[in-house]
Design a protein around this motif. Structure first.
Motif, PDB file in Angstrom:
ATOM      1  N   LYS A 177     -49.163  20.219 -26.044  1.00  0.00           N
ATOM      2  CA  LYS A 177     -49.276  20.798 -24.700  1.00  0.00           C
ATOM      3  C   LYS A 177     -48.026  21.584 -24.335  1.00  0.00           C
ATOM      4  O   LYS A 177     -47.850  21.974 -23.175  1.00  0.00           O
ATOM      5  CB  LYS A 177     -49.525  19.686 -23.678  1.00  0.00           C
ATOM      6  N   ASP A 178     -47.125  21.788 -25.321  1.00  0.00           N
ATOM      7  CA  ASP A 178     -45.888  22.544 -25.128  1.00  0.00           C
ATOM      8  C   ASP A 178     -45.016  21.965 -24.021  1.00  0.00           C
ATOM      9  O   ASP A 178     -44.347  22.698 -23.284  1.00  0.00           O
ATOM     10  CB  ASP A 178     -46.190  24.027 -24.839  1.00  0.00           C
ATOM     11  N   LYS A 179     -45.051  20.646 -23.883  1.00  0.00           N
ATOM     12  CA  LYS A 179     -44.164  20.001 -22.904  1.00  0.00           C
ATOM     13  C   LYS A 179     -42.915  19.545 -23.638  1.00  0.00           C
ATOM     14  O   LYS A 179     -42.897  18.478 -24.275  1.00  0.00           O
ATOM     15  CB  LYS A 179     -44.877  18.807 -22.269  1.00  0.00           C
ATOM     16  N   LYS A 180     -41.869  20.353 -23.550  1.00  0.00           N
ATOM     17  CA  LYS A 180     -40.655  20.101 -24.331  1.00  0.00           C
ATOM     18  C   LYS A 180     -39.979  18.798 -23.904  1.00  0.00           C
ATOM     19  O   LYS A 180     -39.615  17.975 -24.748  1.00  0.00           O
ATOM     20  CB  LYS A 180     -39.706  21.293 -24.137  1.00  0.00           C
ATOM     21  N   GLN A 181     -39.850  18.612 -22.587  1.00  0.00           N
ATOM     22  CA  GLN A 181     -39.120  17.445 -22.103  1.00  0.00           C
ATOM     23  C   GLN A 181     -39.836  16.147 -22.492  1.00  0.00           C
ATOM     24  O   GLN A 181     -39.223  15.198 -22.977  1.00  0.00           O
ATOM     25  CB  GLN A 181     -38.961  17.555 -20.580  1.00  0.00           C
ATOM     26  N   ALA A 182     -41.164  16.140 -22.298  1.00  0.00           N
ATOM     27  CA  ALA A 182     -41.936  14.937 -22.640  1.00  0.00           C
ATOM     28  C   ALA A 182     -41.852  14.658 -24.135  1.00  0.00           C
ATOM     29  O   ALA A 182     -41.719  13.496 -24.562  1.00  0.00           O
ATOM     30  CB  ALA A 182     -43.398  15.128 -22.218  1.00  0.00           C
ATOM     31  N   THR A 183     -41.907  15.723 -24.954  1.00  0.00           N
ATOM     32  CA  THR A 183     -41.795  15.543 -26.401  1.00  0.00           C
ATOM     33  C   THR A 183     -40.478  14.872 -26.745  1.00  0.00           C
ATOM     34  O   THR A 183     -40.436  13.912 -27.530  1.00  0.00           O
ATOM     35  CB  THR A 183     -41.878  16.915 -27.108  1.00  0.00           C
ATOM     36  N   LEU A 184     -39.390  15.376 -26.126  1.00  0.00           N
ATOM     37  CA  LEU A 184     -38.069  14.813 -26.429  1.00  0.00           C
ATOM     38  C   LEU A 184     -37.982  13.352 -26.009  1.00  0.00           C
ATOM     39  O   LEU A 184     -37.424  12.518 -26.735  1.00  0.00           O
ATOM     40  CB  LEU A 184     -36.980  15.629 -25.720  1.00  0.00           C
ATOM     41  N   VAL A 185     -38.560  13.032 -24.833  1.00  0.00           N
ATOM     42  CA  VAL A 185     -38.508  11.645 -24.352  1.00  0.00           C
ATOM     43  C   VAL A 185     -39.254  10.727 -25.322  1.00  0.00           C
ATOM     44  O   VAL A 185     -38.740   9.676 -25.729  1.00  0.00           O
ATOM     45  CB  VAL A 185     -39.104  11.551 -22.927  1.00  0.00           C
ATOM     46  N   TRP A 186     -40.468  11.131 -25.725  1.00  0.00           N
ATOM     47  CA  TRP A 186     -41.251  10.287 -26.648  1.00  0.00           C
ATOM     48  C   TRP A 186     -40.567  10.174 -27.999  1.00  0.00           C
ATOM     49  O   TRP A 186     -40.582   9.110 -28.615  1.00  0.00           O
ATOM     50  CB  TRP A 186     -42.672  10.826 -26.804  1.00  0.00           C
ATOM     51  N   LEU A 187     -39.960  11.274 -28.464  1.00  0.00           N
ATOM     52  CA  LEU A 187     -39.236  11.208 -29.739  1.00  0.00           C
ATOM     53  C   LEU A 187     -38.060  10.233 -29.624  1.00  0.00           C
ATOM     54  O   LEU A 187     -37.794   9.456 -30.538  1.00  0.00           O
ATOM     55  CB  LEU A 187     -38.718  12.595 -30.139  1.00  0.00           C
ATOM     56  N   GLY A 188     -37.378  10.267 -28.470  1.00  0.00           N
ATOM     57  CA  GLY A 188     -36.254   9.353 -28.260  1.00  0.00           C
ATOM     58  C   GLY A 188     -36.708   7.903 -28.293  1.00  0.00           C
ATOM     59  O   GLY A 188     -36.079   7.049 -28.935  1.00  0.00           O
ATOM     60  N   GLN A 206     -32.785  20.123 -32.614  1.00  0.00           N
ATOM     61  CA  GLN A 206     -33.416  21.424 -32.852  1.00  0.00           C
ATOM     62  C   GLN A 206     -34.336  21.810 -31.694  1.00  0.00           C
ATOM     63  O   GLN A 206     -34.286  22.938 -31.210  1.00  0.00           O
ATOM     64  CB  GLN A 206     -34.244  21.356 -34.140  1.00  0.00           C
ATOM     65  N   VAL A 207     -35.195  20.833 -31.294  1.00  0.00           N
ATOM     66  CA  VAL A 207     -36.140  21.132 -30.209  1.00  0.00           C
ATOM     67  C   VAL A 207     -35.374  21.383 -28.918  1.00  0.00           C
ATOM     68  O   VAL A 207     -35.693  22.305 -28.159  1.00  0.00           O
ATOM     69  CB  VAL A 207     -37.155  19.978 -30.060  1.00  0.00           C
ATOM     70  N   GLY A 208     -34.336  20.583 -28.675  1.00  0.00           N
ATOM     71  CA  GLY A 208     -33.544  20.763 -27.464  1.00  0.00           C
ATOM     72  C   GLY A 208     -32.900  22.135 -27.417  1.00  0.00           C
ATOM     73  O   GLY A 208     -32.784  22.754 -26.357  1.00  0.00           O
ATOM     74  N   LYS A 209     -32.484  22.629 -28.583  1.00  0.00           N
ATOM     75  CA  LYS A 209     -31.750  23.892 -28.620  1.00  0.00           C
ATOM     76  C   LYS A 209     -32.686  25.096 -28.679  1.00  0.00           C
ATOM     77  O   LYS A 209     -32.474  26.085 -27.990  1.00  0.00           O
ATOM     78  CB  LYS A 209     -30.849  23.892 -29.865  1.00  0.00           C
ATOM     79  N   TYR A 210     -33.721  25.018 -29.536  1.00  0.00           N
ATOM     80  CA  TYR A 210     -34.548  26.202 -29.782  1.00  0.00           C
ATOM     81  C   TYR A 210     -35.952  26.081 -29.213  1.00  0.00           C
ATOM     82  O   TYR A 210     -36.746  27.001 -29.372  1.00  0.00           O
ATOM     83  CB  TYR A 210     -34.624  26.481 -31.288  1.00  0.00           C
ATOM     84  N   GLY A 211     -36.295  24.956 -28.612  1.00  0.00           N
ATOM     85  CA  GLY A 211     -37.617  24.832 -28.009  1.00  0.00           C
ATOM     86  C   GLY A 211     -38.694  24.527 -29.036  1.00  0.00           C
ATOM     87  O   GLY A 211     -38.418  24.294 -30.205  1.00  0.00           O
TER      88      GLY A 211
END
Lengths: 207, 133
Positions: free
Chosen positions: A94-105, A165-170
């Motif tokens: 769903k291209d939700k960067k923040q949610a992706t990062l939280v779940w990855l964390g 990587q995701v945090g920096k380049y999306g």
């Protein structure tokens, strides 16, 4: 020869593709084949443990060494990390960067808890004098479970790298592809763990 | 694509078939189904062994093995999104090939080594065991 054909052609032949040929990407297939070869490594280690798993050399056996409640907690850690990685993939789609990062964390934390519990178990066993050099059973146990733990550790390092990587380049196409590869790797490790807790821990305790 | 994925949670037929990267992902429902099944399939073998439910260890071992195989299939389907169509069937082919090799390696090793044990052990005396490297 080349000049002859060039003369006969009415149009100049084009030897360069002007556009990238739109071939389907083979990265996922290649990564899947890597996983299958990794599966063979584990198969050999499982076979070794199957052969040597009863050779205690008058040392401690699974009944004395394995703490099944701890293994159950460990298993649930890995299972939770699998579902949270799944949520990370859904957020990624769903291209939700923040949610992706939280779940990855969260996935990384569960993975770290798994490795931590496993290291605690290993150190506890070694302190009791049941290190890898004690018996053939313990050698094969530490090799099999240790190889799986190493894979999870590498997976966590990969996960942190991808989070940066995701945090920096999306969430570009490249990062999505990398996340899908790690997804396969992570779920594959959970599949291997099913074999470990069933065949090494539970059936070891059964005797 | 987003609405598409949520509306049709079962199939991926409608979108993005040319791109290998975005193909073959799951849905929330799929992940939850896999997770709940995995929890059940993990809890049962632990319960069987820890509470010593079945009287014979052989029956318990068989049950543990069977549940492990079922759980591996559940993981393959719901988490790894294994099906016969992804990558034109090549992932499935690689998987089948690997399963064959794994089966040969594991069953062959066990078969050969247990036969070696039964053939070797009676000939061995205590003295030989002690002088073994």
């Amino acid at each position: 020869m080349a000049t002859q054909t060039a003369v006969h052609e009415t149009q100049t032949p084009v030897f360069l593709a002007k556009e990238e040929p739109h071939a389907p990407s083979s990265t996922m297939l290649g990564f899947w084949i890597y996983l299958m070869s990794d599966c063979l490594i584990f198969a050999v280690l499982f076979a070794t443990h199957g052969v040597l798993g009863r050779n205690y050399a008058a040392g401690p056996g699974p009944q004395q060494l394995f703490d099944l409640p701890l293994v159950a907690i460990n298993t649930s850690m890995l299972l939770f990390s699998s579902i949270t990685y799944g949520f990370a993939m859904l957020a990624m789609e769903k291209d939700k960067k923040q949610a992706t990062l939280v779940w990855l964390g969260i996935t990384g934390l569960f993975g770290a808890a798994f490795v931590g519990l496993e290291l605690y178990e290993f150190s506890h066993m070694i302190m009791e004098g049941a290190g890898p050099q004690r018996s053939a059973f313990l050698s094969s146990f530490f090799t099999l479970v240790g190889t799986h733990g190493t894979h999870v550790t590498v997976g966590i390092i990969w996960l942190i790298t991808l989070m940066v990587q995701v945090g920096k380049y999306g969430l570009g196409a490249e990062n999505k592809r990398r996340l899908m590869c790690l997804s396969l790797f992570w779920h594959f490790l959970d599949v291997i763990w099913i074999g470990v807790f069933s065949f090494v821990y539970l059936m070891g305790v059964l005797g | 694509m987003t609405s598409h994925a949520t509306e049709h949670s079962h199939g991926h037929d409608g979108h993005d078939h040319g791109h290998g990267e975005t193909e073959g992902h799951g849905s929330f429902k799929g992940y939850m189904t896999g997770f709940i099944l995995s929890v059940i399939l993990t809890a049962i073998p632990f319960w069987l062994v820890m509470a010593d439910v079945l009287s014979s260890p052989t029956a318990t071992a068989l049950a543990v093995m069977l549940l492990a195989v079922v759980q591996i299939v559940v993981h393959m389907v719901y988490f790894l999104h294994m099906n016969s169509k992804s990558e034109g069937g090549w992932t499935m082919l690689a998987l089948i090939f690997t399963i064959v090799i794994v089966a040969i390696a594991i069953s062959g090793s066990l078969w050969v080594m247990y036969h070696l044990n039964t053939n070797m052990m009676p000939a061995m005396t205590e003295g030989m065991m002690k002088t073994m490297p």
